[in-house]
Design a protein around this motif. Sequence first.
Motif, mmCIF file in Angstrom:
data_model
loop_
_atom_site.group_PDB
_atom_site.id
_atom_site.type_symbol
_atom_site.label_atom_id
_atom_site.label_comp_id
_atom_site.label_asym_id
_atom_site.label_seq_id
_atom_site.Cartn_x
_atom_site.Cartn_y
_atom_site.Cartn_z
ATOM 1 N N ARG A 168 -66.133 107.587 -76.432
ATOM 2 C CA ARG A 168 -65.661 106.496 -77.278
ATOM 3 C C ARG A 168 -65.214 107.109 -78.607
ATOM 4 N N VAL A 169 -63.922 106.988 -78.891
ATOM 5 C CA VAL A 169 -63.337 107.640 -80.061
ATOM 6 C C VAL A 169 -62.887 106.568 -81.050
ATOM 7 N N GLY A 170 -63.415 106.626 -82.254
ATOM 8 C CA GLY A 170 -63.108 105.620 -83.263
ATOM 9 C C GLY A 170 -62.052 106.082 -84.244
ATOM 10 N N SER A 171 -61.235 105.133 -84.702
ATOM 11 C CA SER A 171 -60.237 105.396 -85.744
ATOM 12 C C SER A 171 -59.974 104.093 -86.486
ATOM 13 N N THR A 172 -59.358 104.214 -87.669
ATOM 14 C CA THR A 172 -59.089 103.042 -88.495
ATOM 15 C C THR A 172 -57.731 102.460 -88.159
ATOM 16 N N LEU A 173 -57.697 101.183 -87.876
ATOM 17 C CA LEU A 173 -56.479 100.501 -87.467
ATOM 18 C C LEU A 173 -55.370 100.705 -88.496
ATOM 19 N N GLY A 174 -54.212 101.141 -88.012
ATOM 20 C CA GLY A 174 -53.054 101.272 -88.879
ATOM 21 C C GLY A 174 -52.931 102.589 -89.605
ATOM 22 N N GLU A 175 -53.944 103.448 -89.515
ATOM 23 C CA GLU A 175 -53.893 104.724 -90.210
ATOM 24 C C GLU A 175 -53.428 105.832 -89.263
ATOM 25 N N THR A 176 -53.160 106.993 -89.847
ATOM 26 C CA THR A 176 -52.616 108.103 -89.071
ATOM 27 C C THR A 176 -53.544 108.525 -87.946
ATOM 28 N N GLY A 177 -54.852 108.488 -88.199
ATOM 29 C CA GLY A 177 -55.810 108.849 -87.168
ATOM 30 C C GLY A 177 -55.734 107.939 -85.962
ATOM 31 N N ASN A 178 -55.501 106.663 -86.207
ATOM 32 C CA ASN A 178 -55.363 105.698 -85.114
ATOM 33 C C ASN A 178 -54.109 105.973 -84.296
ATOM 34 N N GLN A 179 -53.028 106.297 -84.985
ATOM 35 C CA GLN A 179 -51.782 106.635 -84.298
ATOM 36 C C GLN A 179 -51.976 107.882 -83.436
ATOM 37 N N TRP A 180 -52.629 108.902 -84.003
ATOM 38 C CA TRP A 180 -52.851 110.138 -83.259
ATOM 39 C C TRP A 180 -53.727 109.880 -82.033
ATOM 40 N N ALA A 181 -54.823 109.126 -82.217
ATOM 41 C CA ALA A 181 -55.745 108.862 -81.108
ATOM 42 C C ALA A 181 -55.065 108.066 -80.004
ATOM 43 N N THR A 182 -54.217 107.123 -80.390
ATOM 44 C CA THR A 182 -53.518 106.309 -79.406
ATOM 45 C C THR A 182 -52.514 107.136 -78.614
ATOM 46 N N GLU A 183 -51.760 107.974 -79.323
ATOM 47 C CA GLU A 183 -50.728 108.772 -78.663
ATOM 48 C C GLU A 183 -51.314 109.855 -77.766
ATOM 49 N N PHE A 194 -61.250 100.258 -86.000
ATOM 50 C CA PHE A 194 -62.076 99.636 -87.036
ATOM 51 C C PHE A 194 -61.195 99.250 -88.220
ATOM 52 N N GLN A 195 -61.680 98.302 -88.985
ATOM 53 C CA GLN A 195 -60.918 97.823 -90.139
ATOM 54 C C GLN A 195 -60.995 98.770 -91.327
ATOM 55 N N GLY A 196 -62.009 99.624 -91.346
ATOM 56 C CA GLY A 196 -62.150 100.519 -92.490
ATOM 57 C C GLY A 196 -63.152 101.618 -92.218
ATOM 58 N N LEU A 197 -63.181 102.582 -93.129
ATOM 59 C CA LEU A 197 -64.064 103.724 -92.970
ATOM 60 C C LEU A 197 -65.546 103.344 -92.976
ATOM 61 N N PRO A 198 -66.016 102.471 -93.863
ATOM 62 C CA PRO A 198 -67.450 102.140 -93.837
ATOM 63 C C PRO A 198 -67.921 101.615 -92.488
ATOM 64 N N ASP A 199 -67.142 100.723 -91.873
ATOM 65 C CA ASP A 199 -67.514 100.195 -90.554
ATOM 66 C C ASP A 199 -67.532 101.299 -89.507
ATOM 67 N N MET A 200 -66.556 102.183 -89.588
ATOM 68 C CA MET A 200 -66.474 103.249 -88.601
ATOM 69 C C MET A 200 -67.608 104.256 -88.780
ATOM 70 N N LEU A 201 -67.960 104.576 -90.022
ATOM 71 C CA LEU A 201 -69.099 105.460 -90.273
ATOM 72 C C LEU A 201 -70.383 104.856 -89.720
ATOM 73 N N ASN A 202 -70.546 103.552 -89.904
ATOM 74 C CA ASN A 202 -71.722 102.883 -89.374
ATOM 75 C C ASN A 202 -71.756 102.956 -87.853
ATOM 76 N N ALA A 203 -70.586 102.798 -87.233
ATOM 77 C CA ALA A 203 -70.517 102.870 -85.771
ATOM 78 C C ALA A 203 -70.881 104.265 -85.273
ATOM 79 N N LEU A 204 -70.464 105.288 -86.008
ATOM 80 C CA LEU A 204 -70.768 106.653 -85.589
ATOM 81 C C LEU A 204 -72.256 106.958 -85.766
#
Length: 286
Positions: A168-183, A194-204
């Motif tokens: 399960r790989v997390g990234s922030t919606l709309g950011e470059t990391g999300n684009q890279w992970a999707t592609e 995720f909507q933002g870094l704090p939520d994603m850090l919590n998920a990790l």
Amino acid sequence: MLVSQAHGNKTNQHRAGINMTIHKKLFHRPLVGAVALLSAISLTSFSAQARDLPEIQNDVFQVANSGAYPPFSYVDTSGNLVGFDVDIANALADKMEVEANIQTSPWNGIVAALAGGRFDACICSMSVTEERERAVDFTDSYYRSGLSVWVQESTTDVASIDDFAGKRVGSTLGETGNQWATENGEGKWRNQTFQGLPDMLNALTTGRIDVMIADDVPVYVALNEQDLAIKQIDVGELPSWPAAIAVQKNTPELKEALNTALAEIKEDGTYQEIVAKWIGEGVELD
């Protein structure tokens, strides 16, 4: 993308509130709008002659940043312009033996303002692009930022991108990391957004995702503020972006002086002290 303001207590005053928004501001700075950039390009043809180093030495070094890009430049609770870029600007001015006047300018017009002669330099975490190079010149890069991969400290089975398979790989919606992970992840791993870094850090940290892909500097800042049981994994080359100082065209002596000063502050440890102050101990941006 440096100044003479007190930092104090790991900047607890300015850190409050930044943690929830920094991921939206860092390293996804939009390119200057088409109208503003075209204006900047046209200004280079009829603006007053650019000031080179000798004129600046007899006057004041006029430096611009946005003042709205923490922790790189922002106005603190006392009304002072502070941040990484501000301290870099002051350190460079000291090496060049000039007086710096650091001021703010709206980001969407900062290239046009520089090209038009309002400032001598923009020390503002500006990424180098072909479009911008048509309007202004750039010094050597003074830092790079890019995508980074993070896992829990206890993770032992992730050492390369191939190891993302089935995870399960997390990234922030709309950011470059999300684009890279999707592609790159289709049919290989499960992307979670995720909507933002704090939520994603919590998920990790709570195990809801196995791997996190994010811009590196916002994570370094979060680690400087919080005790997080995560670690960065070197999985090889990922997209990154150089930040450099923008100067007017036809200012070769200023550009050379800035490059020399940059090399000097890196050599004598000043640069790394500024990185530690604003980004985190042990972080290497160069």
